[in-house]
Design a protein around this motif. Structure first.
Motif, PDB file in Angstrom:
ATOM      1  N   MET A 173       0.829  -1.202   0.000  1.00 29.53           N
ATOM      2  CA  MET A 173       0.000   0.000   0.000  1.00 29.53           C
ATOM      3  C   MET A 173       0.866   1.256   0.000  1.00 29.53           C
ATOM      4  SD  MET A 173      -3.089  -1.050   2.614  1.00 29.53           S
ATOM      5  CE  MET A 173      -4.126   0.348   2.158  1.00 29.53           C
ATOM      6  N   ALA A 174       1.947   1.240   0.781  1.00 24.71           N
ATOM      7  CA  ALA A 174       2.824   2.414   0.851  1.00 24.71           C
ATOM      8  C   ALA A 174       3.486   2.682  -0.498  1.00 24.71           C
ATOM      9  CB  ALA A 174       3.878   2.200   1.935  1.00 24.71           C
ATOM     10  N   VAL A 175       3.989   1.624  -1.128  1.00 24.14           N
ATOM     11  CA  VAL A 175       4.639   1.781  -2.428  1.00 24.14           C
ATOM     12  C   VAL A 175       3.636   2.263  -3.476  1.00 24.14           C
ATOM     13  CG1 VAL A 175       5.815   0.544  -4.289  1.00 24.14           C
ATOM     14  CG2 VAL A 175       6.411   0.060  -1.918  1.00 24.14           C
ATOM     15  N   ALA A 176       2.441   1.687  -3.461  1.00 19.71           N
ATOM     16  CA  ALA A 176       1.413   2.092  -4.424  1.00 19.71           C
ATOM     17  C   ALA A 176       0.984   3.536  -4.200  1.00 19.71           C
ATOM     18  CB  ALA A 176       0.209   1.161  -4.326  1.00 19.71           C
ATOM     19  N   ALA A 177       0.913   3.964  -2.931  1.00 22.89           N
ATOM     20  CA  ALA A 177       0.514   5.336  -2.619  1.00 22.89           C
ATOM     21  C   ALA A 177       1.519   6.336  -3.173  1.00 22.89           C
ATOM     22  CB  ALA A 177       0.365   5.507  -1.111  1.00 22.89           C
ATOM     23  N   VAL A 178       2.818   6.051  -2.988  1.00 25.81           N
ATOM     24  CA  VAL A 178       3.848   6.959  -3.503  1.00 25.81           C
ATOM     25  C   VAL A 178       3.819   6.965  -5.023  1.00 25.81           C
ATOM     26  CG1 VAL A 178       6.342   7.371  -3.645  1.00 25.81           C
ATOM     27  CG2 VAL A 178       5.294   6.722  -1.459  1.00 25.81           C
ATOM     28  N   ARG A 179       3.641   5.783  -5.611  1.00 25.24           N
ATOM     29  CA  ARG A 179       3.574   5.707  -7.074  1.00 25.24           C
ATOM     30  C   ARG A 179       2.380   6.489  -7.613  1.00 25.24           C
ATOM     31  NH1 ARG A 179       6.514   5.101 -11.659  1.00 25.24           N
ATOM     32  NH2 ARG A 179       5.234   4.242 -13.335  1.00 25.24           N
ATOM     33  N   ARG A 213      13.017  -1.121 -12.493  1.00 27.05           N
ATOM     34  CA  ARG A 213      13.707   0.080 -12.026  1.00 27.05           C
ATOM     35  C   ARG A 213      12.716   1.077 -11.425  1.00 27.05           C
ATOM     36  NH1 ARG A 213      18.639   2.465 -12.771  1.00 27.05           N
ATOM     37  NH2 ARG A 213      18.679   4.751 -12.591  1.00 27.05           N
ATOM     38  N   ASP A 214      11.560   1.228 -12.048  1.00 25.31           N
ATOM     39  CA  ASP A 214      10.533   2.113 -11.498  1.00 25.31           C
ATOM     40  C   ASP A 214      10.108   1.638 -10.109  1.00 25.31           C
ATOM     41  OD1 ASP A 214      10.384   3.819 -13.722  1.00 25.31           O
ATOM     42  OD2 ASP A 214       9.047   2.447 -14.755  1.00 25.31           O
ATOM     43  N   PHE A 215       9.925   0.339  -9.999  1.00 23.84           N
ATOM     44  CA  PHE A 215       9.521  -0.215  -8.707  1.00 23.84           C
ATOM     45  C   PHE A 215      10.614   0.005  -7.667  1.00 23.84           C
ATOM     46  CE2 PHE A 215       9.431  -3.706  -5.625  1.00 23.84           C
ATOM     47  CZ  PHE A 215       8.158  -3.537  -5.101  1.00 23.84           C
ATOM     48  N   LEU A 218       7.049  -8.471  -3.838  1.00 23.37           N
ATOM     49  CA  LEU A 218       6.082  -7.453  -4.257  1.00 23.37           C
ATOM     50  C   LEU A 218       6.276  -6.976  -5.692  1.00 23.37           C
ATOM     51  CD1 LEU A 218       5.871  -5.266  -1.026  1.00 23.37           C
ATOM     52  CD2 LEU A 218       4.195  -6.911  -1.867  1.00 23.37           C
ATOM     53  N   GLN A 219       7.512  -6.976  -6.178  1.00 21.85           N
ATOM     54  CA  GLN A 219       7.750  -6.421  -7.514  1.00 21.85           C
ATOM     55  C   GLN A 219       6.884  -7.086  -8.600  1.00 21.85           C
ATOM     56  OE1 GLN A 219       9.923  -7.784 -10.301  1.00 21.85           O
ATOM     57  NE2 GLN A 219       9.164  -6.013 -11.473  1.00 21.85           N
ATOM     58  N   PRO A 220       6.857  -8.437  -8.696  1.00 25.42           N
ATOM     59  CA  PRO A 220       5.974  -9.025  -9.718  1.00 25.42           C
ATOM     60  C   PRO A 220       4.495  -8.844  -9.407  1.00 25.42           C
ATOM     61  CG  PRO A 220       7.023 -10.744  -8.390  1.00 25.42           C
ATOM     62  CD  PRO A 220       7.684  -9.456  -8.022  1.00 25.42           C
ATOM     63  N   MET A 221       4.135  -8.777  -8.138  1.00 24.39           N
ATOM     64  CA  MET A 221       2.730  -8.596  -7.772  1.00 24.39           C
ATOM     65  C   MET A 221       2.203  -7.223  -8.189  1.00 24.39           C
ATOM     66  SD  MET A 221       2.295 -10.263  -3.986  1.00 24.39           S
ATOM     67  CE  MET A 221       2.498 -12.028  -3.675  1.00 24.39           C
ATOM     68  N   LEU A 222       3.092  -6.224  -8.222  1.00 18.63           N
ATOM     69  CA  LEU A 222       2.677  -4.857  -8.531  1.00 18.63           C
ATOM     70  C   LEU A 222       3.084  -4.433  -9.933  1.00 18.63           C
ATOM     71  CD1 LEU A 222       3.519  -3.111  -5.129  1.00 18.63           C
ATOM     72  CD2 LEU A 222       1.410  -4.233  -5.831  1.00 18.63           C
ATOM     73  N   ALA A 223       3.281  -5.414 -10.797  1.00 21.61           N
ATOM     74  CA  ALA A 223       3.728  -5.126 -12.165  1.00 21.61           C
ATOM     75  C   ALA A 223       2.707  -4.298 -12.942  1.00 21.61           C
ATOM     76  CB  ALA A 223       4.019  -6.430 -12.908  1.00 21.61           C
ATOM     77  N   ASN A 224       1.441  -4.347 -12.549  1.00 22.90           N
ATOM     78  CA  ASN A 224       0.427  -3.549 -13.262  1.00 22.90           C
ATOM     79  C   ASN A 224       0.559  -2.062 -12.960  1.00 22.90           C
ATOM     80  OD1 ASN A 224      -0.486  -4.112 -10.547  1.00 22.90           O
ATOM     81  ND2 ASN A 224      -2.446  -3.195 -11.129  1.00 22.90           N
ATOM     82  N   ILE A 225       1.238  -1.725 -11.878  1.00 23.83           N
ATOM     83  CA  ILE A 225       1.417  -0.334 -11.488  1.00 23.83           C
ATOM     84  C   ILE A 225       2.771   0.199 -11.945  1.00 23.83           C
ATOM     85  CG2 ILE A 225       1.585   1.244  -9.514  1.00 23.83           C
ATOM     86  CD1 ILE A 225      -0.351  -0.529  -8.020  1.00 23.83           C
ATOM     87  N   PHE A 226       3.772  -0.680 -11.959  1.00 22.12           N
ATOM     88  CA  PHE A 226       5.135  -0.275 -12.300  1.00 22.12           C
ATOM     89  C   PHE A 226       5.553  -0.918 -13.622  1.00 22.12           C
ATOM     90  CE2 PHE A 226       4.751   0.006  -7.733  1.00 22.12           C
ATOM     91  CZ  PHE A 226       5.337   1.235  -7.447  1.00 22.12           C
ATOM     92  N   PRO A 227       5.800  -0.110 -14.659  1.00 18.75           N
ATOM     93  CA  PRO A 227       6.145  -0.676 -15.972  1.00 18.75           C
ATOM     94  C   PRO A 227       7.479  -1.408 -15.998  1.00 18.75           C
ATOM     95  CG  PRO A 227       6.385   1.715 -15.970  1.00 18.75           C
ATOM     96  CD  PRO A 227       5.711   1.359 -14.685  1.00 18.75           C
ATOM     97  N   THR A 228       8.429  -1.016 -15.140  1.00 18.90           N
ATOM     98  CA  THR A 228       9.743  -1.663 -15.124  1.00 18.90           C
ATOM     99  C   THR A 228      10.168  -1.929 -13.687  1.00 18.90           C
ATOM    100  OG1 THR A 228      11.065   0.371 -14.993  1.00 18.90           O
ATOM    101  CG2 THR A 228      10.390  -0.372 -17.198  1.00 18.90           C
TER     102      THR A 228
END
Length: 581
Positions: A408-414, A489-491, A477-487
């Motif tokens: 949630m924290a990572v998604a909020a900042v993104r 490196r972004d994650f 988390l990186q593969p789980m949030l792939a829909n939010i982060f295109p790469t």
């Protein structure tokens, strides 16, 4: 009347998603009219003999007489086809269907292949081990929308993504038919490359087994790999058609396997699939899949008229996760690194769907949704009643909640909503112990609170990591949030921002308590930050230019710019005490 073995297996598979490995042998491919590698070798020898006017010979005898050695698949194929294209053309006739084959259903995925693929697509099976060279499993999986990671060589085994981080891994122990390095002879099957051996040791140690279509007669290295592992965390289920070979009987006895007589693989896997789905449907509070649940959440967020549906979806998901965590009975035995890591994987499986739902909630939420977020997080962020005397198991129970917390924290900042961090870190209250006063979640819900650094360094793949739990969270988390982060490196960039802000906020709380020797956790940002300038410097520079408009200022984590500067100064001093800063 005793419960049928296949029912026991179905309950085991449904209640432990991803824990059971399917091991299939030539019996599965023969049903699709696919020859074994040895049968291909003998047929090629026979054709070579006929080409040299030897019409009626024993292929093995003829080959030994001509070449002075036992038949060797690789050498034979190199003799018959001088180029890679020629060799592939020779092999395709054995493994790829002609129009006539397709019309009669030969050399195509069978009912068994399709049932296994469905179990994978629905998340019940993640790892498949096969001694077959064909690609029927891969074809069946792709039809279900699953693109598996395929390991068919020692090189691939060494560089493979960890099994826990893939949707499906197919391990082809003897190779792929288009690779002339496949194993056929007794000598080739007698041992594995060390990289393959290490992979198989891990699988047979950490997973349960569902064996079908494998006799255990010729694959000496595979038999030895199973024999090496003495642990019995999960049951071995062995489906057998006809009379079990002596080798299989010995191995089944050693593994205390449940032996299940079957009519054929098609009937067995189809029945297993049907029973697993029936149990899942009967026992599931929400029939929504992860994808459809996340889609429903987005739809409800956009429509104010759906606020009740949104509330029910979010709160029920929070309650469901808490219930699943609470239902896992904590071990009574003293913890081992194996038992600790196994529990960690169970909590990660529980968190998979909540991560998808709550990360989307944080990413798309508006301020009107903040009370709902706090209400939901409070459902699962606090620990339940302890049922063990071992603190490592108690702390580990936080893992599912903290994974969602980080997501949630990572998604909020993104999503450019840093103000949500104050909501998560400070406004959400938790207790360290059951009778302790409530404190901000940031004080007790970081990755370092879940697992001791030294223990985390015993986990497979994290032995030399300097921030093992932070790295584990990143990897999960990186593969789980792939829909939010295109790469990736972004994650990584956003993950490091969250780590730095969490550490600063944690230190702020510690300083307020007047600690004589305050401490702040260092995450992977301290060791793997590849940005220039690094995250800590960038956040500080941004705050100096315009505190109110900066990420730190907008987050509301600090009472003022002056307070932030005090915390930042102490933070940099503490970070220099780590091995590298």
């Amino acid at each position: 009347m005793p419960i049928e073995s296949i029912t026991t297996l179905a309950f085991a598979v449904q209640s432990n998603p991803g824990v059971y490995v399917v091991l299939v042998g030539s019996g599965l491919s023969r049903a699709a009219s696919i020859p074994t590698g040895w049968e291909v070798t003998l047929d090629l020898i026979k054709r070579a003999a006929i080409a040299e006017s030897q019409q009626s010979v024993d292929p093995e005898v003829w080959y030994r007489g001509k070449f002075g050695k036992d038949p060797d698949y690789s050498l034979l194929l190199n003799e018959l086809g001088k180029t890679s294209s020629e060799r592939q053309a020779i092999l395709r006739q054995y493994f790829e269907p002609t129009d006539e084959d397709k019309a009669t259903g030969k050399k195509l995925p069978t009912t068994a292949h399709k049932a296994i693929a469905t179990l994978v697509a629905k998340g019940f099976i993640r790892v498949i081990v096969t001694t077959n060279f064909d690609r029927l499993l891969e074809q069946a999986l792709e039809t279900e929308g699953v693109m598996p990671m395929v390991i068919s060589s020692a090189d691939a085994a060494q560089g493979a993504t960890p099994l826990a981080h893939t949707r499906c891994t197919v391990i082809k122990l003897h190779g792929d038919y288009l690779d002339i390095r496949i194993k056929n002879t007794a000598e080739e099957l007698s041992s594995y490359d060390q990289r393959f051996s290490a992979l198989m040791d891990r699988i047979f140690d950490e997973y349960g087994l569902i064996i079908c279509g494998w006799s255990g007669t010729w694959d000496t290295a595979l038999v030895q790999a199973i024999q090496r592992i003495s642990t019995r965390r999960y049951t071995t289920f062995w489906a057998v058609r006809g009379i079990m070979t002596q080798a299989a009987q010995d191995l089944a006895r050693l593994r205390s396997a449940v032996v299940m007589p079957i009519s054929d693989a098609d009937v067995f896997f189809k029945e297993l699939l049907d029973r697993v789905l029936s149990i899942a449907e009967f026992g599931s509070e929400h029939p929504l899949t992860t994808i459809s649940a996340a889609a429903s959440l987005k739809r409800f967020l956009q429509d104010p008229a759906k606020r009740i549906d949104l509330h029910d979806l979010v709160i029920n998901e929070a309650r469901r996760m808490k219930s699943e965590v609470d239902s896992l009975i904590l071990p009574a035995d003293a913890p081992t690194k194996e038992s600790i890591f196994h529990r960690l994987q169970q909590y990660e499986a529980i968190a998979e769907r909540p991560v998808a739902i709550f990360s989307n909630l944080a990413f798309f939420a508006e301020k009107t949704h903040h009370p709902l977020i706090v209400e939901a997080v409070r459902w699962f962020i606090s620990p339940a009643q302890p049922r063990t005397s071992y603190n490592v198991y108690l702390n580990e129970r936080l893992h599912s909640a903290v994974l969602v917390f980080y997501a949630m924290a990572v998604a909020a900042v993104r999503g450019d909503k840093p103000e949500l961090l104050k909501l998560l870190f400070l406004d959400t209250k938790v207790r360290k112990y059951e009778n302790s006063p409530e404190e901000p979640a940031i004080c007790h819900r970081l990755s370092v609170h879940v697992m001791d650094h030294g223990i985390a360094q015993t986990f497979p793949g994290y032995e030399r990591h300097r921030a093992p739990m932070a790295d584990r969270y990143f990897d999960i988390l990186q593969p789980m949030l792939a829909n939010i982060f295109p790469t990736e490196r972004d994650f990584a960039s956003t993950f490091h921002i969250v780590e730095v802000l969490a550490s600063l906020s944690y230190l702020d709380q510690i300083l307020k308590l007047g600690e004589t020797h305050p401490w702040a956790p260092a995450g992977r940002f301290l060791y793997y930050d590849r940005d220039t300038p690094d995250t800590v410097y960038r956040l500080k520079a941004e705050a100096e230019r315009d505190y109110a408009g900066s990420t730190i200022g907008r987050s509301g984590l600090f009472l003022s710019a002056e307070r932030f500067n005090i915390v930042y100064q102490r933070f940099t001093e503490i970070m220099t005490e780590y091995p590298r800063y």
